[in-house]
Enzyme design. Structure first.
Site, PDB file in Angstrom:
ATOM      1  CG  ASN A  36      -0.363  -0.149   2.534  1.00 14.10           C
ATOM      2  OD1 ASN A  36       0.697  -0.761   2.689  1.00 14.10           O
ATOM      3  ND2 ASN A  36      -1.001   0.388   3.548  1.00 14.10           N
ATOM      4  CB  ILE A  37       1.737   3.669  -2.294  1.00 16.05           C
ATOM      5  CG1 ILE A  37       2.538   2.436  -2.718  1.00 16.05           C
ATOM      6  CG2 ILE A  37       2.598   4.931  -2.379  1.00 16.05           C
ATOM      7  CD1 ILE A  37       2.918   2.411  -4.200  1.00 16.05           C
ATOM      8  CD  GLU A  38      -1.561   4.725   4.518  1.00 18.60           C
ATOM      9  OE1 GLU A  38      -1.139   5.604   5.304  1.00 18.60           O
ATOM     10  OE2 GLU A  38      -2.198   3.719   4.895  1.00 18.60           O
ATOM     11  CG  ASN A  39      -0.965  11.327  -1.841  1.00 16.98           C
ATOM     12  OD1 ASN A  39      -1.472  12.414  -1.613  1.00 16.98           O
ATOM     13  ND2 ASN A  39      -0.009  11.161  -2.732  1.00 16.98           N
ATOM     14  CB  ALA A  40      -0.148  14.429   2.079  1.00 18.64           C
ATOM     15  CD  GLU A  71      -5.343  -5.891  -1.477  1.00 16.75           C
ATOM     16  OE1 GLU A  71      -4.767  -4.781  -1.368  1.00 16.75           O
ATOM     17  OE2 GLU A  71      -6.140  -6.314  -0.623  1.00 16.75           O
ATOM     18  CB  CYS A  80      -5.216  -1.348  -1.835  1.00 20.21           C
ATOM     19  SG  CYS A  80      -6.568  -0.601  -0.912  1.00 20.21           S
ATOM     20  CE1 TYR A  86      -4.241  11.832   5.463  1.00 20.01           C
ATOM     21  CE2 TYR A  86      -6.325  11.376   6.551  1.00 20.01           C
ATOM     22  CZ  TYR A  86      -5.018  11.833   6.606  1.00 20.01           C
ATOM     23  OH  TYR A  86      -4.500  12.272   7.788  1.00 20.01           O
ATOM     24  CB  CYS A 123     -10.808  -2.628   0.456  1.00 24.93           C
ATOM     25  SG  CYS A 123     -10.198  -1.981  -1.118  1.00 24.93           S
TER      26      CYS A 123
HETATM   27  N1  THU Z   1      -5.306  -1.488   2.387  1.00 24.00           N
HETATM   28  C1  THU Z   1      -4.755  -2.289   1.428  1.00 24.00           C
HETATM   29  O1  THU Z   1      -3.608  -2.095   1.003  1.00 24.00           O
HETATM   30  N2  THU Z   1      -5.503  -3.313   0.945  1.00 24.00           N
HETATM   31  C2  THU Z   1      -6.788  -3.581   1.333  1.00 24.00           C
HETATM   32  O2  THU Z   1      -7.434  -4.417   0.721  1.00 24.00           O
HETATM   33  C3  THU Z   1      -7.342  -2.903   2.497  1.00 24.00           C
HETATM   34  C4  THU Z   1      -6.633  -1.668   2.920  1.00 24.00           C
HETATM   35  C5  THU Z   1      -4.524  -0.353   2.886  1.00 24.00           C
HETATM   36  C6  THU Z   1      -5.064   0.985   2.479  1.00 24.00           C
HETATM   37  C7  THU Z   1      -4.475   1.888   3.543  1.00 24.00           C
HETATM   38  O3  THU Z   1      -3.170   2.268   3.127  1.00 24.00           O
HETATM   39  C8  THU Z   1      -4.341   0.988   4.762  1.00 24.00           C
HETATM   40  O4  THU Z   1      -4.473  -0.346   4.285  1.00 24.00           O
HETATM   41  C9  THU Z   1      -5.385   1.251   5.834  1.00 24.00           C
HETATM   42  O5  THU Z   1      -6.657   1.231   5.291  1.00 24.00           O
END
Ligand code: THU
Length: 136
Positions: free
Chosen positions: A42-46, A55, A53, A48, A90
């Site tokens: 997963n690669i988040e961002n400021a 996957e 994800c 949001y 998700c």
């Molecule tokens: N996340 C995933 O990478 N895969 C999923 O199927 C569920 C959630 C990540 C998204 C976010 O970076 C962190 O988990 C918390 O939700």
């Protein structure tokens, strides 16, 4: 099918997770029908919602390299630095993965605490799905 190695690779991919905001690291290991593995985190961002994800990171890597046929995806997620804790994909990821199912169902491998795992069919996780066939 033994998915121990795929599960290990999913957990390993968590090390690269960029999860400054949630502190929840997810790794995925996507197995093609020809036996190749693409990993993702997963690669988040400021900003949001711009995050992605694990996957879909793995799928983006694979599909952009020309892959279209997948056998299984292992998913390992949990608090960063800790053991995996039953992270199911998700809804958006279930839909995304469904796009590339043709013929044989996809095995979705959920990695548990001790790197043991359970296997689910994508069709069971996303029943009555809408997919490419609906647009024919
Ligand atoms: N996340 C995933 O990478 N895969 C999923 O199927 C569920 C959630 C990540 C998204 C976010 O970076 C962190 O988990 C918390 O939700």
């Amino acid at each position: 099918m033994d998915y121990s190695e795929l599960s290990r690779q999913a957990d390993e991919a968590r090390r690269h997770s960029y999860c400054l905001y949630s502190g929840y690291s997810v790794g995925a290991a996507l197995l093609t029908r020809s036996g190749k593995v693409y990993t993702g985190c997963n690669i988040e961002n400021a900003s949001y919602p711009a995050g992605i994800c694990a996957e879909r990171t793995a799928y983006a890597k694979a599909v952009s390299e020309g892959e279209r046929e997948f056998a299984a995806i292992a998913i390992a997620g949990g608090p960063k630095g800790g053991k995996p804790a039953d992270a199911y994909p998700c809804g958006v990821c279930r839909q995304f993965m469904n796009e590339f199912v043709s013929g044989d169902d996809l095995d979705v491998v959920i990695v548990h605490k001790e790197l043991d795992y359970t296997v689910h069919k994508l069709s069971a996780l996303l029943p009555c799905s809408f997919g490419p066939g609906n647009l024919n």
